[in-house]
Design a protein around this motif. Sequence first.
Motif, PDB file in Angstrom:
ATOM      1  N   MET A  65       0.868  -1.180   0.000  1.00  0.00           N
ATOM      2  CA  MET A  65       0.000   0.000   0.000  1.00  0.00           C
ATOM      3  C   MET A  65       0.897   1.220   0.000  1.00  0.00           C
ATOM      4  SD  MET A  65      -2.680   0.473   2.988  1.00  0.00           S
ATOM      5  CE  MET A  65      -2.242   1.530   4.286  1.00  0.00           C
ATOM      6  N   SER A  66       1.087   1.850  -1.124  1.00  0.00           N
ATOM      7  CA  SER A  66       2.087   2.908  -1.170  1.00  0.00           C
ATOM      8  C   SER A  66       1.422   4.264  -1.349  1.00  0.00           C
ATOM      9  CB  SER A  66       3.079   2.649  -2.297  1.00  0.00           C
ATOM     10  OG  SER A  66       2.423   2.738  -3.532  1.00  0.00           O
ATOM     11  N   HIS A  67       2.142   5.236  -0.896  1.00  0.00           N
ATOM     12  CA  HIS A  67       1.778   6.638  -0.991  1.00  0.00           C
ATOM     13  C   HIS A  67       2.379   7.084  -2.323  1.00  0.00           C
ATOM     14  CE1 HIS A  67       1.515  10.718   0.387  1.00  0.00           C
ATOM     15  NE2 HIS A  67       2.799  10.873   0.375  1.00  0.00           N
ATOM     16  N   PRO A  68       1.731   7.979  -3.066  1.00  0.00           N
ATOM     17  CA  PRO A  68       2.208   8.278  -4.419  1.00  0.00           C
ATOM     18  C   PRO A  68       3.680   8.667  -4.492  1.00  0.00           C
ATOM     19  CG  PRO A  68       0.298   9.650  -3.806  1.00  0.00           C
ATOM     20  CD  PRO A  68       0.529   8.688  -2.696  1.00  0.00           C
ATOM     21  N   ASP A  69       4.164   9.377  -3.479  1.00  0.00           N
ATOM     22  CA  ASP A  69       5.525   9.891  -3.582  1.00  0.00           C
ATOM     23  C   ASP A  69       6.247   9.677  -2.258  1.00  0.00           C
ATOM     24  OD1 ASP A  69       7.729  11.204  -4.475  1.00  0.00           O
ATOM     25  OD2 ASP A  69       6.931  13.218  -4.135  1.00  0.00           O
ATOM     26  N   PRO A  70       6.751   8.448  -2.007  1.00  0.00           N
ATOM     27  CA  PRO A  70       7.373   8.198  -0.704  1.00  0.00           C
ATOM     28  C   PRO A  70       8.583   9.106  -0.478  1.00  0.00           C
ATOM     29  CG  PRO A  70       7.494   6.226  -2.115  1.00  0.00           C
ATOM     30  CD  PRO A  70       6.766   7.276  -2.878  1.00  0.00           C
ATOM     31  N   ARG A  71       8.758   9.526   0.790  1.00  0.00           N
ATOM     32  CA  ARG A  71       9.893  10.375   1.136  1.00  0.00           C
ATOM     33  C   ARG A  71      10.730   9.646   2.183  1.00  0.00           C
ATOM     34  NH1 ARG A  71       6.459  15.135   2.068  1.00  0.00           N
ATOM     35  NH2 ARG A  71       7.383  15.306   4.139  1.00  0.00           N
ATOM     36  N   PRO A  72      11.715   8.837   1.728  1.00  0.00           N
ATOM     37  CA  PRO A  72      12.536   8.141   2.720  1.00  0.00           C
ATOM     38  C   PRO A  72      13.389   9.121   3.531  1.00  0.00           C
ATOM     39  CG  PRO A  72      13.278   7.642   0.475  1.00  0.00           C
ATOM     40  CD  PRO A  72      12.082   8.531   0.353  1.00  0.00           C
ATOM     41  N   LEU A  73      13.675   8.736   4.771  1.00  0.00           N
ATOM     42  CA  LEU A  73      14.495   9.570   5.646  1.00  0.00           C
ATOM     43  C   LEU A  73      15.393   8.634   6.442  1.00  0.00           C
ATOM     44  CD1 LEU A  73      14.662  12.642   6.266  1.00  0.00           C
ATOM     45  CD2 LEU A  73      13.118  12.245   8.191  1.00  0.00           C
ATOM     46  N   GLN A  74      16.641   9.036   6.630  1.00  0.00           N
ATOM     47  CA  GLN A  74      17.597   8.185   7.342  1.00  0.00           C
ATOM     48  C   GLN A  74      18.127   8.926   8.560  1.00  0.00           C
ATOM     49  OE1 GLN A  74      21.692   7.236   5.692  1.00  0.00           O
ATOM     50  NE2 GLN A  74      20.659   5.279   5.312  1.00  0.00           N
ATOM     51  N   ALA A  75      18.311   8.180   9.669  1.00  0.00           N
ATOM     52  CA  ALA A  75      18.901   8.769  10.873  1.00  0.00           C
ATOM     53  C   ALA A  75      20.157   8.003  11.243  1.00  0.00           C
ATOM     54  CB  ALA A  75      17.905   8.716  12.028  1.00  0.00           C
ATOM     55  N   ARG A  76      21.164   8.745  11.694  1.00  0.00           N
ATOM     56  CA  ARG A  76      22.428   8.135  12.111  1.00  0.00           C
ATOM     57  C   ARG A  76      22.842   8.713  13.461  1.00  0.00           C
ATOM     58  NH1 ARG A  76      25.931   7.978   8.131  1.00  0.00           N
ATOM     59  NH2 ARG A  76      24.339   8.289   6.544  1.00  0.00           N
ATOM     60  N   ALA A  77      23.722   8.026  14.145  1.00  0.00           N
ATOM     61  CA  ALA A  77      24.211   8.515  15.445  1.00  0.00           C
ATOM     62  C   ALA A  77      24.848   9.887  15.254  1.00  0.00           C
ATOM     63  CB  ALA A  77      25.224   7.529  16.010  1.00  0.00           C
ATOM     64  N   PRO A  78      24.464  10.881  16.071  1.00  0.00           N
ATOM     65  CA  PRO A  78      24.943  12.244  15.826  1.00  0.00           C
ATOM     66  C   PRO A  78      26.412  12.469  16.177  1.00  0.00           C
ATOM     67  CG  PRO A  78      23.515  12.174  17.764  1.00  0.00           C
ATOM     68  CD  PRO A  78      23.478  10.810  17.152  1.00  0.00           C
ATOM     69  N   GLY A  79      27.028  11.561  16.956  1.00  0.00           N
ATOM     70  CA  GLY A  79      28.456  11.732  17.273  1.00  0.00           C
ATOM     71  C   GLY A  79      28.693  12.664  18.442  1.00  0.00           C
ATOM     72  N   SER A  80      27.644  13.342  18.904  1.00  0.00           N
ATOM     73  CA  SER A  80      27.761  14.191  20.101  1.00  0.00           C
ATOM     74  C   SER A  80      26.401  14.152  20.807  1.00  0.00           C
ATOM     75  CB  SER A  80      28.133  15.620  19.707  1.00  0.00           C
ATOM     76  OG  SER A  80      27.150  16.140  18.834  1.00  0.00           O
ATOM     77  N   PRO A  81      26.345  14.573  22.071  1.00  0.00           N
ATOM     78  CA  PRO A  81      25.074  14.490  22.803  1.00  0.00           C
ATOM     79  C   PRO A  81      23.991  15.398  22.214  1.00  0.00           C
ATOM     80  CG  PRO A  81      26.937  14.817  24.312  1.00  0.00           C
ATOM     81  CD  PRO A  81      27.459  15.029  22.925  1.00  0.00           C
ATOM     82  N   LEU A  82      22.739  15.042  22.456  1.00  0.00           N
ATOM     83  CA  LEU A  82      21.620  15.922  22.130  1.00  0.00           C
ATOM     84  C   LEU A  82      21.468  16.910  23.286  1.00  0.00           C
ATOM     85  CD1 LEU A  82      18.952  13.266  21.003  1.00  0.00           C
ATOM     86  CD2 LEU A  82      20.605  14.466  19.577  1.00  0.00           C
ATOM     87  N   ALA A  83      21.264  18.176  22.960  1.00  0.00           N
ATOM     88  CA  ALA A  83      21.150  19.178  24.018  1.00  0.00           C
ATOM     89  C   ALA A  83      20.220  20.294  23.576  1.00  0.00           C
ATOM     90  CB  ALA A  83      22.531  19.751  24.343  1.00  0.00           C
ATOM     91  N   GLY A  84      19.475  20.839  24.544  1.00  0.00           N
ATOM     92  CA  GLY A  84      18.649  22.006  24.244  1.00  0.00           C
ATOM     93  C   GLY A  84      17.269  21.925  24.863  1.00  0.00           C
ATOM     94  N   ARG A  85      16.537  23.025  24.694  1.00  0.00           N
ATOM     95  CA  ARG A  85      15.142  23.104  25.126  1.00  0.00           C
ATOM     96  C   ARG A  85      14.288  23.178  23.881  1.00  0.00           C
ATOM     97  NH1 ARG A  85      15.227  24.758  30.540  1.00  0.00           N
ATOM     98  NH2 ARG A  85      12.983  25.139  30.533  1.00  0.00           N
TER      99      ARG A  85
END
Length: 448
Positions: free
Chosen positions: A1-21
């Motif tokens: 069941m596909s959406h007309p225009d799939p938008r793949p997205l990739q995530a990778r380890a950022p290499g540093s901590p996540l920080a912020g509000r």
Amino acid sequence: MSHPDPRPLQARAPGSPLAGRLGVPGDKSISHRALMFGALAVGTTEISGLLEGEDVLRTAAAMRALGAEVERVGPGAWRVSGRGVGGLVEPADVLDMGNSGTAARLLLGLLAGHPVFATMTGDASLRKRPMKRVTEPLSATGAAFWTREGGRLPLAIRGAADPLPIDYTLPVASAQVKSACLLAGLCAPGTTRVVEREPTRDHTENMLRHFGATVSVEDTAQGRLVTLEGQPELVAAPVLVPGDPSSAAFPIVSALLVPGSRVVVENIGLNPLRTGLITTLREMGAALRVENERVAGGEPVGDLVAEYTELTGVTVPPGRAPSMIDEYPVLAVAAAAARGVTRMTGLAELRVKESDRLAATFALLAANGVKATIEGDDLIVEGTAGAIPGGGTVETHMDHRIAMSALVMGLAARAPVTADDAAFIDTSFPGFATLMNGLAGTEAMAAP
């Protein structure tokens, strides 16, 4: 069941901590209801913090089609001039609810109490979801429904000319079914009564009171009894929509899994019937605390502070499911990173979400080298003690929460994780990848 225009997205380890509000989009459940109750109230309701995702915009369009004046006056700021209880008009065209099960089911409750004829449809995913669970109890009002096989959309409804109050015991824990019954009961004389064996999110009850209806809740031998006095005069009231705890789950779990991270998510709804994930993560050892607690628009609100923690597996009791039904996929990602085994029990309801979310969550884990099994309605995840292999492509099945969970896993895995289609994230969390990249200080999420 596909959406007309799939938008793949990739995530990778950022290499540093996540920080912020950060703030996350407004609570989806409360946003839908604010528009609907504004349309039923006398006077003009000012809403701030409204989630402007596609699902909620469908509800705004439906309220316009039913005769309310709905206008956007700024980012998250909306104004609704209502027609009073029983005052909605017949829509001239088909109501298209897109991907939103909440909008569709609550709207059926609204329509059941009005003497109008309407037709409703949705996207390919919504057309597969069961509507019988609401059309069945709503038929007791005197409303009539014509649906596809299995009670599915598209459907037609003729609302009751003289609606009768409903007395109904929910067979499954569902805030949507409960809310649909209460919305239908607004237009009926007398008392509408709904019994739920397990408490589900109570935003409808809170907001009904906020707009002036008489709603009482009591614990009985049969379960939680919600009683609504019919035909109230709802009066416009300002609504400040808190941040959605289901959306906050993604940056929070990311912060717990990426070493050294500390993230503050501001202005989050902390309704106790929505905070099952927070309870569960704390049981796993998470450094997760609440600051600045307050009440806004009848709902408890606060800021969540999450810091990197080595988590430990736990057993999640089935009674907790209604308070975290949307958070199991991202909890499974936390469980994958934890030490030891996590068993999530009583997940039958996950099979009828935007996708079969139980099967999709299992597949997400398997595709990325995490051992898991499904036993009946339980999901058992063998933790990797912080060593998720990753490297897989996840089939999202047009489900925004599976897509975001896959991307959170990518931030914590050894190899990048790809979501085959991230287009649907916009239904609940517009700008998700940009926001997460801001916390990472790098393009941790990008097109592959």
